[in-house]
Write an enzyme that holds these catalytic residues in place. Sequence first.
Site, short mmCIF file in Angstrom:
data_model
loop_
_atom_site.label_atom_id
_atom_site.label_comp_id
_atom_site.label_asym_id
_atom_site.label_seq_id
_atom_site.Cartn_x
_atom_site.Cartn_y
_atom_site.Cartn_z
N SER A 203 17.59 38.60 13.02
CA SER A 203 16.35 38.17 12.37
C SER A 203 15.36 37.48 13.30
O SER A 203 14.25 37.15 12.86
CB SER A 203 16.68 37.25 11.19
N LYS B 79 11.88 38.98 13.30
CA LYS B 79 10.79 38.69 12.37
C LYS B 79 9.57 38.11 13.07
O LYS B 79 8.42 38.42 12.73
CB LYS B 79 11.29 37.75 11.27
N TYR C 71 14.21 32.59 1.80
CA TYR C 71 14.40 33.63 2.80
C TYR C 71 14.47 35.00 2.14
O TYR C 71 15.16 35.16 1.14
CB TYR C 71 15.69 33.35 3.57
N ASN D 28 14.34 39.20 3.43
CA ASN D 28 14.13 40.27 4.41
C ASN D 28 13.09 41.29 3.96
O ASN D 28 12.41 41.90 4.78
CB ASN D 28 15.45 40.98 4.70
N HIS E 66 14.33 30.51 15.65
CA HIS E 66 14.87 31.35 14.58
C HIS E 66 16.25 31.84 15.01
O HIS E 66 16.54 31.96 16.20
CB HIS E 66 13.97 32.56 14.32
N ASP F 297 24.56 43.29 4.09
CA ASP F 297 24.02 42.39 5.08
C ASP F 297 25.14 41.49 5.61
O ASP F 297 26.15 41.27 4.95
CB ASP F 297 22.92 41.54 4.45
#
Length: 534
Positions: free
Chosen positions: A62, A65, A153, A155, A288, A482
Amino acid sequence: MTTIDEAALERMLNLLPLRYKGPGGVAGVVKDGQVIARRAWGFADMYRRLPMTAETRLPICSISKQFTCALLLDQFDDPSSLDARVGDFLPLYRDLLPTVEQLCHNQSGLRDYWAMTVLQGAQPEAEFARERALPFIARSKTGQFPAGAIYSYNNANYRILAEIIERETGRALSDLLKERIFAPAGMKTATLCPDTRFPLDDVIGYEGNDDVGFLPAQNGVYWFGDAGIAASLDDMLAWEIHIDATRDDPNGLYNRISAPVTYRDGSPASYGFGLRRDNLDGVKITGHGGGLRGFSSFRLHAAKERLSVVVMFNHDTSTFGGAVALLDAALGRVSEVDAARPENWDGLWLDEEQGLVVRTVQDVSGIKLHYAPSAARLTVSADGIARGHALTVKKDGDSLVMQRESENLEVIARPLAAIEWADGAEIAGCYWSDELEAHLEIEARDGAVYAMFHGMLGTGPMERMYALAEDIWIITTRRSMDAAPPGDWTVQVERSSTGSISGLTIGCWLARKISYRRDSQRMAGFRDSLSAVA
Protein backbone atom coordinates in the site's frame (compact mmCIF):
# COMPACT_ATOMS: atom_id res chain seq x y z
CA MET A 1 21.46 19.83 12.42
CA THR A 2 20.23 16.51 13.78
CA THR A 3 23.05 14.13 14.65
CA ILE A 4 22.89 10.38 14.20
CA ASP A 5 23.79 7.82 16.85
CA GLU A 6 25.70 5.55 14.48
CA ALA A 7 26.46 2.89 17.10
CA ALA A 8 22.80 2.59 18.15
CA LEU A 9 21.69 2.47 14.52
CA GLU A 10 24.19 -0.27 13.72
CA ARG A 11 23.06 -2.27 16.75
CA MET A 12 19.40 -2.01 15.77
CA LEU A 13 20.14 -3.03 12.18
CA ASN A 14 21.86 -6.13 13.57
CA LEU A 15 18.80 -6.90 15.73
CA LEU A 16 16.14 -6.57 13.02
CA PRO A 17 16.43 -10.17 11.72
CA LEU A 18 16.10 -11.44 15.30
CA ARG A 19 13.22 -9.18 16.33
CA TYR A 20 11.28 -9.76 13.12
CA LYS A 21 12.00 -13.38 12.38
CA GLY A 22 11.33 -14.61 8.87
CA PRO A 23 12.81 -15.67 5.54
CA GLY A 24 14.36 -12.34 4.58
CA GLY A 25 14.22 -8.59 4.53
CA VAL A 26 15.84 -5.30 3.61
CA ALA A 27 16.23 -2.01 5.47
CA GLY A 28 17.83 1.33 4.72
CA VAL A 29 18.25 4.81 6.18
CA VAL A 30 18.75 8.15 4.41
CA LYS A 31 20.07 11.23 6.26
CA ASP A 32 20.49 14.64 4.64
CA GLY A 33 20.00 13.11 1.21
CA GLN A 34 22.66 10.41 1.67
CA VAL A 35 22.29 6.66 2.28
CA ILE A 36 23.84 5.98 5.69
CA ALA A 37 22.60 2.39 6.10
CA ARG A 38 21.67 -0.33 3.59
CA ARG A 39 21.02 -3.92 4.65
CA ALA A 40 19.66 -7.09 3.05
CA TRP A 41 19.47 -10.43 4.84
CA GLY A 42 18.02 -13.88 4.40
CA PHE A 43 16.51 -15.29 1.25
CA ALA A 44 14.12 -14.20 -1.48
CA ASP A 45 13.40 -17.93 -2.00
CA MET A 46 14.36 -20.28 0.83
CA TYR A 47 13.76 -23.43 -1.19
CA ARG A 48 16.11 -22.44 -3.99
CA ARG A 49 18.51 -20.53 -1.70
CA LEU A 50 18.08 -17.32 -3.68
CA PRO A 51 19.57 -14.52 -1.55
CA MET A 52 17.66 -11.37 -0.69
CA THR A 53 19.55 -8.31 -1.96
CA ALA A 54 19.12 -4.54 -2.06
CA GLU A 55 18.33 -4.95 -5.77
CA THR A 56 15.56 -7.54 -5.26
CA ARG A 57 12.22 -6.05 -6.21
CA LEU A 58 9.50 -6.63 -3.62
CA PRO A 59 5.85 -5.60 -3.65
CA ILE A 60 5.75 -2.30 -1.78
CA CYS A 61 2.08 -3.01 -1.07
CA SER A 62 0.00 0.00 0.00
CA ILE A 63 2.97 2.36 -0.17
CA SER A 64 1.81 2.42 -3.80
CA LYS A 65 -1.07 4.73 -2.79
CA GLN A 66 1.15 7.79 -2.38
CA PHE A 67 2.57 7.28 -5.87
CA THR A 68 -0.94 7.10 -7.32
CA CYS A 69 -1.81 10.38 -5.58
CA ALA A 70 1.47 12.00 -6.65
CA LEU A 71 0.74 11.03 -10.25
CA LEU A 72 -2.78 12.45 -9.95
CA LEU A 73 -1.39 15.83 -8.81
CA ASP A 74 1.29 15.69 -11.50
CA GLN A 75 -1.30 15.22 -14.24
CA PHE A 76 -4.10 17.43 -12.91
CA ASP A 77 -3.49 20.79 -11.24
CA ASP A 78 -6.99 20.79 -9.75
CA PRO A 79 -8.24 17.33 -8.71
CA SER A 80 -11.71 18.74 -8.09
CA SER A 81 -12.09 19.08 -11.86
CA LEU A 82 -12.44 15.28 -11.88
CA ASP A 83 -15.15 15.05 -9.20
CA ALA A 84 -17.88 14.37 -11.74
CA ARG A 85 -16.02 11.24 -12.86
CA VAL A 86 -16.46 9.51 -9.50
CA GLY A 87 -20.12 8.80 -10.23
CA ASP A 88 -19.15 6.77 -13.29
CA PHE A 89 -17.82 4.08 -10.93
CA LEU A 90 -20.76 4.20 -8.47
CA PRO A 91 -23.91 4.17 -10.65
CA LEU A 92 -26.16 2.77 -7.88
CA TYR A 93 -24.86 4.96 -5.06
CA ARG A 94 -27.67 6.71 -3.17
CA ASP A 95 -25.61 8.75 -0.70
CA LEU A 96 -23.63 11.90 -1.44
CA LEU A 97 -20.78 10.95 -3.75
CA PRO A 98 -17.25 11.52 -2.45
CA THR A 99 -14.93 13.96 -4.15
CA VAL A 100 -11.64 12.94 -5.73
CA GLU A 101 -9.74 14.47 -2.81
CA GLN A 102 -11.88 12.53 -0.32
CA LEU A 103 -10.87 9.38 -2.16
CA CYS A 104 -7.21 10.44 -1.81
CA HIS A 105 -7.67 11.07 1.93
CA ASN A 106 -9.60 7.84 2.75
CA GLN A 107 -12.61 9.97 3.67
CA SER A 108 -14.94 8.61 0.98
CA GLY A 109 -17.28 6.68 3.28
CA LEU A 110 -17.13 3.71 0.90
CA ARG A 111 -16.71 0.27 2.42
CA ASP A 112 -13.42 -1.47 1.66
CA TYR A 113 -13.90 -3.81 -1.27
CA TRP A 114 -11.35 -6.36 -0.07
CA ALA A 115 -13.29 -6.79 3.16
CA MET A 116 -16.48 -7.09 1.09
CA THR A 117 -15.04 -9.93 -0.99
CA VAL A 118 -15.63 -12.13 2.06
CA LEU A 119 -19.34 -11.26 2.06
CA GLN A 120 -19.50 -11.93 -1.69
CA GLY A 121 -18.33 -15.54 -1.28
CA ALA A 122 -14.66 -15.26 -2.26
CA GLN A 123 -12.26 -18.13 -1.72
CA PRO A 124 -9.09 -16.72 -0.07
CA GLU A 125 -6.74 -18.12 -2.75
CA ALA A 126 -9.00 -17.49 -5.73
CA GLU A 127 -7.93 -15.35 -8.69
CA PHE A 128 -9.32 -11.82 -8.75
CA ALA A 129 -8.69 -10.36 -12.20
CA ARG A 130 -8.57 -6.66 -13.03
CA GLU A 131 -11.90 -6.73 -14.84
CA ARG A 132 -13.69 -7.96 -11.69
CA ALA A 133 -12.88 -4.89 -9.60
CA LEU A 134 -15.06 -2.22 -11.20
CA PRO A 135 -18.30 -4.29 -11.38
CA PHE A 136 -17.67 -5.22 -7.76
CA ILE A 137 -17.25 -1.60 -6.66
CA ALA A 138 -20.21 -0.54 -8.83
CA ARG A 139 -22.59 -2.55 -6.61
CA SER A 140 -22.10 -0.04 -3.76
CA LYS A 141 -25.39 1.60 -2.85
CA THR A 142 -24.71 3.31 0.47
CA GLY A 143 -21.72 4.50 2.48
CA GLN A 144 -20.73 3.61 6.01
CA PHE A 145 -20.43 7.31 6.95
CA PRO A 146 -20.97 10.67 5.16
CA ALA A 147 -18.12 11.53 2.81
CA GLY A 148 -15.56 13.79 4.47
CA ALA A 149 -16.73 13.13 8.05
CA ILE A 150 -14.14 10.67 9.32
CA TYR A 151 -11.31 8.41 8.11
CA SER A 152 -11.57 4.77 7.16
CA TYR A 153 -9.01 2.83 5.17
CA ASN A 154 -10.34 1.72 1.81
CA ASN A 155 -8.44 0.27 -1.14
CA ALA A 156 -11.33 0.97 -3.54
CA ASN A 157 -10.57 4.68 -3.28
CA TYR A 158 -7.23 4.21 -5.04
CA ARG A 159 -8.56 1.69 -7.53
CA ILE A 160 -11.02 4.38 -8.66
CA LEU A 161 -8.31 7.07 -8.70
CA ALA A 162 -6.01 4.96 -10.88
CA GLU A 163 -8.80 4.19 -13.32
CA ILE A 164 -9.69 7.90 -13.54
CA ILE A 165 -6.06 8.75 -14.31
CA GLU A 166 -5.95 6.23 -17.16
CA ARG A 167 -9.29 7.31 -18.63
CA GLU A 168 -8.57 11.03 -18.48
CA THR A 169 -5.00 10.86 -19.79
CA GLY A 170 -5.56 8.07 -22.31
CA ARG A 171 -2.32 6.46 -21.14
CA ALA A 172 -1.42 3.33 -19.18
CA LEU A 173 -0.83 3.84 -15.47
CA SER A 174 2.41 1.85 -15.68
CA ASP A 175 3.87 4.13 -18.36
CA LEU A 176 2.88 7.30 -16.53
CA LEU A 177 4.38 6.10 -13.26
CA LYS A 178 7.66 5.19 -14.93
CA GLU A 179 7.92 8.44 -16.90
CA ARG A 180 6.60 10.99 -14.39
CA ILE A 181 7.49 9.49 -10.98
CA PHE A 182 10.09 6.73 -11.07
CA ALA A 183 12.51 8.16 -13.65
CA PRO A 184 12.74 11.68 -12.12
CA ALA A 185 13.31 10.09 -8.68
CA GLY A 186 16.05 7.75 -9.91
CA MET A 187 13.99 4.64 -9.14
CA LYS A 188 15.63 2.65 -11.92
CA THR A 189 13.87 -0.70 -11.54
CA ALA A 190 10.56 0.24 -9.90
CA THR A 191 7.53 -0.78 -11.95
CA LEU A 192 3.82 -1.48 -11.78
CA CYS A 193 3.47 -5.24 -11.22
CA PRO A 194 -0.21 -5.64 -10.37
CA ASP A 195 -0.66 -9.41 -10.78
CA THR A 196 0.47 -10.96 -7.49
CA ARG A 197 0.56 -14.43 -9.06
CA PHE A 198 3.79 -13.43 -10.78
CA PRO A 199 6.16 -11.57 -8.42
CA LEU A 200 9.32 -10.14 -9.94
CA ASP A 201 12.91 -11.33 -9.48
CA ASP A 202 11.71 -14.81 -8.41
CA VAL A 203 10.94 -13.53 -4.92
CA ILE A 204 8.59 -15.62 -2.78
CA GLY A 205 6.35 -14.22 -0.07
CA TYR A 206 5.84 -16.43 2.98
CA GLU A 207 3.03 -16.99 5.45
CA GLY A 208 3.55 -18.24 8.98
CA ASN A 209 5.86 -17.43 11.84
CA ASP A 210 8.86 -18.85 13.64
CA ASP A 211 6.65 -21.00 15.87
CA VAL A 212 4.77 -22.86 13.13
CA GLY A 213 7.20 -22.35 10.25
CA PHE A 214 6.93 -20.57 6.92
CA LEU A 215 5.19 -21.69 3.74
CA PRO A 216 4.97 -19.94 0.36
CA ALA A 217 1.92 -17.68 0.24
CA GLN A 218 -0.66 -18.10 -2.51
CA ASN A 219 -1.78 -14.83 -4.07
CA GLY A 220 -4.34 -14.43 -6.84
CA VAL A 221 -5.18 -10.73 -6.68
CA TYR A 222 -4.70 -8.17 -9.43
CA TRP A 223 -3.85 -4.91 -7.70
CA PHE A 224 -3.59 -1.53 -9.38
CA GLY A 225 -3.28 1.98 -7.95
CA ASP A 226 -4.02 0.64 -4.49
CA ALA A 227 -1.07 -1.75 -4.05
CA GLY A 228 0.43 -2.73 -7.42
CA ILE A 229 3.99 -1.37 -7.41
CA ALA A 230 7.16 -3.44 -6.97
CA ALA A 231 10.49 -1.81 -6.10
CA SER A 232 13.86 -2.71 -4.66
CA LEU A 233 15.39 -1.24 -1.52
CA ASP A 234 17.68 0.80 -3.76
CA ASP A 235 14.63 2.16 -5.60
CA MET A 236 12.98 3.15 -2.33
CA LEU A 237 16.12 4.79 -1.01
CA ALA A 238 16.30 6.76 -4.27
CA TRP A 239 12.75 7.97 -3.56
CA GLU A 240 13.85 9.17 -0.10
CA ILE A 241 16.85 10.95 -1.61
CA HIS A 242 14.55 12.61 -4.14
CA ILE A 243 12.27 13.77 -1.32
CA ASP A 244 15.24 15.44 0.38
CA ALA A 245 16.50 16.98 -2.86
CA THR A 246 13.10 18.61 -3.52
CA ARG A 247 12.43 19.61 0.09
CA ASP A 248 12.54 23.36 -0.66
CA ASP A 249 10.40 23.18 -3.80
CA PRO A 250 6.80 24.08 -2.91
CA ASN A 251 5.66 22.46 -6.16
CA GLY A 252 7.61 19.26 -5.50
CA LEU A 253 5.26 16.28 -5.54
CA TYR A 254 6.18 15.02 -2.09
CA ASN A 255 5.61 18.45 -0.59
CA ARG A 256 2.23 18.53 -2.29
CA ILE A 257 1.08 15.10 -1.12
CA SER A 258 2.37 15.70 2.43
CA ALA A 259 0.73 19.13 2.79
CA PRO A 260 -1.90 19.50 5.56
CA VAL A 261 -5.38 18.22 4.78
CA THR A 262 -8.69 18.56 6.61
CA TYR A 263 -12.03 16.87 7.10
CA ARG A 264 -15.26 18.36 5.79
CA ASP A 265 -15.75 20.31 9.04
CA GLY A 266 -12.31 21.92 8.71
CA SER A 267 -10.61 19.90 11.45
CA PRO A 268 -7.11 18.63 10.60
CA ALA A 269 -6.77 15.11 9.20
CA SER A 270 -3.84 12.82 9.90
CA TYR A 271 -4.09 11.04 6.54
CA GLY A 272 -4.09 12.48 3.05
CA PHE A 273 -2.95 11.74 -0.50
CA GLY A 274 -1.90 8.19 0.46
CA LEU A 275 0.27 9.33 3.38
CA ARG A 276 -0.07 9.09 7.13
CA ARG A 277 0.89 12.13 9.16
CA ASP A 278 2.16 10.98 12.54
CA ASN A 279 3.82 12.37 15.63
CA LEU A 280 6.14 9.75 17.11
CA ASP A 281 6.99 11.07 20.57
CA GLY A 282 7.73 14.52 19.25
CA VAL A 283 9.12 13.58 15.82
CA LYS A 284 6.70 14.52 13.04
CA ILE A 285 6.74 12.05 10.18
CA THR A 286 4.93 11.23 6.98
CA GLY A 287 4.84 7.66 5.81
CA HIS A 288 2.87 4.57 4.95
CA GLY A 289 3.00 0.82 5.26
CA GLY A 290 1.26 -2.11 3.74
CA GLY A 291 1.01 -5.83 3.34
CA LEU A 292 0.11 -8.37 0.72
CA ARG A 293 -0.07 -12.00 1.61
CA GLY A 294 3.56 -12.93 2.31
CA PHE A 295 4.96 -9.37 2.13
CA SER A 296 5.07 -6.31 4.37
CA SER A 297 6.63 -2.87 4.06
CA PHE A 298 6.89 0.52 5.72
CA ARG A 299 8.60 3.81 4.90
CA LEU A 300 8.71 7.03 6.88
CA HIS A 301 10.21 10.49 6.47
CA ALA A 302 10.99 12.98 9.23
CA ALA A 303 11.23 16.28 7.33
CA LYS A 304 12.70 18.44 10.10
CA GLU A 305 15.41 15.88 10.84
CA ARG A 306 15.92 15.15 7.11
CA LEU A 307 15.78 11.45 8.01
CA SER A 308 14.05 8.58 6.17
CA VAL A 309 13.69 4.88 6.95
CA VAL A 310 12.58 2.00 4.68
CA VAL A 311 11.88 -1.58 5.85
CA MET A 312 10.52 -4.43 3.68
CA PHE A 313 10.11 -8.15 4.43
CA ASN A 314 9.01 -11.15 2.37
CA HIS A 315 6.88 -12.27 5.30
CA ASP A 316 4.06 -10.60 7.20
CA THR A 317 5.18 -8.89 10.39
CA SER A 318 5.44 -5.40 11.86
CA THR A 319 7.51 -3.37 9.44
CA PHE A 320 6.09 -0.30 11.22
CA GLY A 321 7.73 -1.46 14.45
CA GLY A 322 10.99 -2.10 12.62
CA ALA A 323 10.98 1.31 10.96
CA VAL A 324 10.23 3.14 14.22
CA ALA A 325 12.96 1.16 16.01
CA LEU A 326 15.48 2.30 13.38
CA LEU A 327 14.25 5.89 13.65
CA ASP A 328 14.61 5.87 17.42
CA ALA A 329 18.03 4.26 17.25
CA ALA A 330 19.28 6.76 14.66
CA LEU A 331 18.13 9.64 16.87
CA GLY A 332 19.56 8.04 20.01
CA ARG A 333 16.15 7.81 21.63
CA VAL A 334 15.18 5.29 24.29
CA SER A 335 11.46 5.03 24.92
CA GLU A 336 10.34 5.18 28.52
CA VAL A 337 6.75 4.29 29.32
CA ASP A 338 5.18 5.24 32.64
CA ALA A 339 2.91 2.23 32.79
CA ALA A 340 0.72 0.91 35.57
CA ARG A 341 -0.44 -2.66 35.96
CA PRO A 342 -3.95 -2.84 34.46
CA GLU A 343 -6.81 -3.79 36.76
CA ASN A 344 -10.42 -4.60 35.86
CA TRP A 345 -9.86 -3.98 32.17
CA ASP A 346 -11.25 -7.26 30.83
CA GLY A 347 -14.50 -6.27 29.19
CA LEU A 348 -16.96 -6.32 26.32
CA TRP A 349 -18.72 -3.28 24.89
CA LEU A 350 -20.79 -2.31 21.85
CA ASP A 351 -20.07 0.75 19.72
CA GLU A 352 -23.64 1.29 18.55
CA GLU A 353 -22.79 4.18 16.20
CA GLN A 354 -20.35 2.08 14.13
CA GLY A 355 -22.06 -1.23 14.88
CA LEU A 356 -18.89 -2.87 16.22
CA VAL A 357 -17.96 -4.86 19.30
CA VAL A 358 -15.09 -3.58 21.46
CA ARG A 359 -13.19 -6.15 23.51
CA THR A 360 -10.39 -5.49 25.99
CA VAL A 361 -8.15 -8.18 27.46
CA GLN A 362 -5.61 -7.30 30.14
CA ASP A 363 -2.30 -8.95 30.89
CA VAL A 364 0.74 -8.04 33.00
CA SER A 365 2.12 -5.61 30.43
CA GLY A 366 -1.03 -3.80 29.37
CA ILE A 367 -4.23 -4.23 27.40
CA LYS A 368 -5.03 -5.82 24.05
CA LEU A 369 -7.80 -3.91 22.32
CA HIS A 370 -9.91 -5.77 19.75
CA TYR A 371 -11.79 -3.37 17.45
CA ALA A 372 -9.98 -2.87 14.14
CA PRO A 373 -8.65 -5.78 12.00
CA SER A 374 -5.51 -6.14 14.13
CA ALA A 375 -5.49 -5.95 17.92
CA ALA A 376 -3.85 -2.83 19.36
CA ARG A 377 -1.54 -2.90 22.37
CA LEU A 378 -2.24 -0.27 25.04
CA THR A 379 -0.47 0.63 28.25
CA VAL A 380 -2.28 1.99 31.29
CA SER A 381 -0.84 5.18 32.77
CA ALA A 382 -1.04 6.24 36.40
CA ASP A 383 -4.07 8.39 35.52
CA GLY A 384 -6.01 5.24 34.60
CA ILE A 385 -6.12 6.00 30.88
CA ALA A 386 -4.99 3.33 28.41
CA ARG A 387 -2.90 4.70 25.56
CA GLY A 388 -1.60 3.41 22.25
CA HIS A 389 -0.44 5.01 19.04
CA ALA A 390 -2.91 7.85 18.24
CA LEU A 391 -5.39 6.10 20.53
CA THR A 392 -6.70 6.57 24.07
CA VAL A 393 -9.26 4.52 25.99
CA LYS A 394 -10.81 5.35 29.32
CA LYS A 395 -13.78 4.29 31.40
CA ASP A 396 -16.68 6.62 32.12
CA GLY A 397 -18.90 4.83 34.57
CA ASP A 398 -19.96 1.64 32.81
CA SER A 399 -19.20 3.04 29.37
CA LEU A 400 -15.95 2.88 27.46
CA VAL A 401 -14.75 6.07 25.75
CA MET A 402 -12.25 5.65 22.94
CA GLN A 403 -10.59 8.52 21.10
CA ARG A 404 -9.20 7.44 17.73
CA GLU A 405 -7.26 10.55 16.80
CA SER A 406 -6.15 9.42 13.36
CA GLU A 407 -9.76 8.69 12.34
CA ASN A 408 -11.47 11.82 13.73
CA LEU A 409 -13.60 9.37 15.67
CA GLU A 410 -14.86 9.28 19.25
CA VAL A 411 -16.44 6.02 20.34
CA ILE A 412 -18.73 5.78 23.34
CA ALA A 413 -19.46 2.10 23.82
CA ARG A 414 -22.03 0.61 26.18
CA PRO A 415 -21.17 -2.46 28.25
CA LEU A 416 -22.37 -5.91 27.26
CA ALA A 417 -23.03 -8.81 29.60
CA ALA A 418 -20.84 -11.58 28.21
CA ILE A 419 -22.27 -15.06 27.79
CA GLU A 420 -20.30 -18.27 27.52
CA TRP A 421 -22.48 -20.01 24.94
CA ALA A 422 -25.77 -19.70 23.06
CA ASP A 423 -27.81 -22.24 21.14
CA GLY A 424 -27.46 -21.35 17.48
CA ALA A 425 -30.71 -23.03 16.39
CA GLU A 426 -32.69 -19.78 16.55
CA ILE A 427 -30.24 -17.78 14.44
CA ALA A 428 -29.68 -20.56 11.89
CA GLY A 429 -31.13 -20.04 8.42
CA CYS A 430 -30.72 -17.93 5.29
CA TYR A 431 -30.40 -14.15 5.07
CA TRP A 432 -30.33 -11.78 2.12
CA SER A 433 -28.62 -8.39 1.80
CA ASP A 434 -30.21 -5.89 -0.58
CA GLU A 435 -27.07 -3.76 -0.29
CA LEU A 436 -24.82 -6.58 -1.51
CA GLU A 437 -27.33 -8.66 -3.46
CA ALA A 438 -25.79 -11.64 -1.67
CA HIS A 439 -26.70 -14.46 0.71
CA LEU A 440 -25.61 -15.47 4.17
CA GLU A 441 -26.38 -18.94 5.50
CA ILE A 442 -25.93 -19.76 9.18
CA GLU A 443 -25.78 -23.37 10.25
CA ALA A 444 -25.87 -24.78 13.79
CA ARG A 445 -24.32 -28.22 14.29
CA ASP A 446 -24.42 -29.84 17.75
CA GLY A 447 -23.63 -26.68 19.66
CA ALA A 448 -21.27 -25.12 17.11
CA VAL A 449 -22.36 -22.36 14.75
CA TYR A 450 -20.92 -21.50 11.33
CA ALA A 451 -21.60 -18.91 8.62
CA MET A 452 -21.23 -19.18 4.85
CA PHE A 453 -21.33 -16.27 2.41
CA HIS A 454 -22.48 -16.58 -1.19
CA GLY A 455 -22.45 -13.82 -3.77
CA MET A 456 -20.99 -12.58 -7.05
CA LEU A 457 -17.60 -14.22 -6.29
CA GLY A 458 -19.01 -17.65 -5.50
CA THR A 459 -19.45 -19.56 -2.25
CA GLY A 460 -16.89 -18.91 0.46
CA PRO A 461 -15.57 -21.26 3.15
CA MET A 462 -17.48 -21.93 6.34
CA GLU A 463 -16.55 -19.29 8.90
CA ARG A 464 -16.63 -19.81 12.65
CA MET A 465 -19.30 -17.94 14.58
CA TYR A 466 -19.51 -17.34 18.34
CA ALA A 467 -22.00 -15.77 20.71
CA LEU A 468 -20.58 -12.91 22.81
CA ALA A 469 -23.67 -11.45 24.46
CA GLU A 470 -27.44 -11.61 24.08
CA ASP A 471 -28.18 -11.07 20.37
CA ILE A 472 -24.49 -10.21 19.71
CA TRP A 473 -22.28 -12.64 17.80
CA ILE A 474 -19.01 -12.50 15.93
CA ILE A 475 -17.90 -14.21 12.74
CA THR A 476 -14.13 -14.63 12.67
CA THR A 477 -12.40 -14.15 9.32
CA ARG A 478 -8.69 -14.85 9.65
CA ARG A 479 -8.05 -15.41 5.94
CA SER A 480 -9.31 -13.45 2.96
CA MET A 481 -8.15 -12.40 -0.50
CA ASP A 482 -6.32 -9.42 0.99
CA ALA A 483 -3.35 -9.89 3.32
CA ALA A 484 -5.00 -8.07 6.21
CA PRO A 485 -8.31 -9.92 6.66
CA PRO A 486 -11.36 -8.16 8.08
CA GLY A 487 -10.94 -9.86 11.47
CA ASP A 488 -14.09 -10.15 13.54
CA TRP A 489 -17.45 -9.32 11.97
CA THR A 490 -19.90 -8.04 14.57
CA VAL A 491 -23.34 -9.63 14.10
CA GLN A 492 -26.28 -7.86 15.74
CA VAL A 493 -29.57 -9.74 15.79
CA GLU A 494 -32.70 -7.80 14.83
CA ARG A 495 -36.07 -8.93 16.14
CA SER A 496 -39.65 -8.28 15.10
CA SER A 497 -42.36 -6.99 17.42
CA THR A 498 -43.16 -10.61 18.30
CA GLY A 499 -39.57 -11.32 19.33
CA SER A 500 -38.64 -13.54 16.39
CA ILE A 501 -35.43 -12.92 14.45
CA SER A 502 -36.16 -10.77 11.40
CA GLY A 503 -32.65 -9.95 10.26
CA LEU A 504 -29.05 -9.13 11.10
CA THR A 505 -26.68 -6.18 10.90
CA ILE A 506 -23.11 -7.21 10.14
CA GLY A 507 -19.97 -5.14 10.05
CA CYS A 508 -16.25 -4.92 10.63
CA TRP A 509 -13.95 -1.89 10.94
CA LEU A 510 -13.43 -1.84 7.16
CA ALA A 511 -17.07 -2.42 6.17
CA ARG A 512 -19.71 -1.37 8.67
CA LYS A 513 -23.44 -1.75 9.14
CA ILE A 514 -24.58 -4.05 6.35
CA SER A 515 -28.20 -5.14 6.71
CA TYR A 516 -29.48 -8.66 6.07
CA ARG A 517 -33.08 -9.83 6.29
CA ARG A 518 -34.30 -13.33 6.89
CA ASP A 519 -35.46 -14.90 3.64
CA SER A 520 -36.63 -18.51 3.76
CA GLN A 521 -38.04 -18.45 0.22
CA ARG A 522 -34.77 -17.24 -1.28
CA MET A 523 -32.95 -19.84 0.81
CA ALA A 524 -34.89 -22.65 -0.84
CA GLY A 525 -33.93 -21.41 -4.31
CA PHE A 526 -30.33 -20.90 -3.23
CA ARG A 527 -30.05 -24.46 -1.91
CA ASP A 528 -31.57 -25.79 -5.12
CA SER A 529 -28.95 -23.94 -7.16
CA LEU A 530 -26.13 -25.36 -5.01
CA SER A 531 -27.55 -28.87 -5.41
CA ALA A 532 -27.70 -28.43 -9.17
CA VAL A 533 -24.02 -27.39 -9.28
CA ALA A 534 -23.04 -30.34 -7.08
